[in-house]
Design a protein around this motif. Structure first.
Motif, short mmCIF file in Angstrom:
data_model
loop_
_atom_site.label_atom_id
_atom_site.label_comp_id
_atom_site.label_asym_id
_atom_site.label_seq_id
_atom_site.Cartn_x
_atom_site.Cartn_y
_atom_site.Cartn_z
N TYR A 1 0.99 8.67 -9.53
CA TYR A 1 0.48 7.14 -10.10
C TYR A 1 0.09 6.23 -9.07
N ASN B 1 -2.68 4.69 -6.61
CA ASN B 1 -3.99 4.30 -6.65
C ASN B 1 -3.98 3.55 -4.99
N TRP C 1 6.25 2.80 -7.39
CA TRP C 1 5.52 3.70 -7.83
C TRP C 1 5.85 4.80 -8.58
N SER D 1 2.38 3.63 -13.00
CA SER D 1 1.33 3.03 -12.42
C SER D 1 1.67 1.28 -12.39
#
Length: 193
Positions: free
Chosen positions: A7, A9, A72, A75
């Motif tokens: 998840y 980013n 985390w 997301s």
């Protein structure tokens, strides 16, 4: 790959890390990234634009104050959406004297779920579906929104609403039937007019 990395980013991680240090610019960027989606989630549940706006703002404030606890495991958007949904449900519960939680446990044989036959569906416009959802009572609308629109499964809804899994299944089935009835009624009215 660790589950938490799934998840992650990188760009959002940098923003979340900056938010945990009370960086106002990072908070504004996070807000800009997510406010429309969070508002849409909230308005589907509470059906009042002013209340939805307040709940969304409160949700962001809560998220920013608790951002250091975010790990985390999902997301960031999913974590934030859960806050928005919980605040929206809290609003409904406080306005309805906990009506959602007070329904009695329902014991229904599993064969009731087998009667959910495929129906002959007409081509339906998205606006007709939204209108039909809005016509549902709050309990039914919340279940439809959480399952069909937000994508939560019955176990997750059971946890969110703090009601037994079997109740969620039965109430969802009933809500879905009511939704179909309302859509069919709308289509009949269009045909007659």
């Amino acid at each position: 790959m660790k589950k938490s990395e799934k998840y992650l980013n990188k760009k959002h991680k940098e923003l979340v890390d900056a938010c945990s240090k009370n960086d106002r610019n990072a908070q504004i960027r996070i807000y800009d990234l997510y406010y429309k989606a969070m508002y849409n989630t909230c308005i589907r549940i509470v059906k009042d634009s002013f209340i939805a706006e307040d709940i969304m703002q409160e949700s962001f404030l809560d998220a920013f104050s608790k951002i250091s606890t975010f790990e985390w495991r999902s997301s960031f958007g999913a974590w934030l959406k859960r806050i928005v949904i919980n605040k929206s449900l809290d609003n409904i519960k406080s306005n309805n004297s906990n009506e959602i939680l007070e329904e009695k446990i329902i014991d229904v044989p599993d064969d009731e779920f087998d009667n959910d036959h495929d129906q002959d569906y007409y081509k339906i416009k998205l606006d007709e579906i939204k209108t039909a959802i809005d016509k549902l009572n709050e309990n039914a609308r919340v279940l439809i929104v959480l399952h069909l629109i937000e994508g939560y499964d019955h176990h997750e809804i059971s946890q969110i609403l703090e009601i037994p899994y079997n109740n969620v299944r039965v109430r969802y089935l009933r809500a879905k039937r009511k939704l179909i009835e309302k859509i069919m009624d709308t289509n009949k009215q269009h045909i007659l007019n």
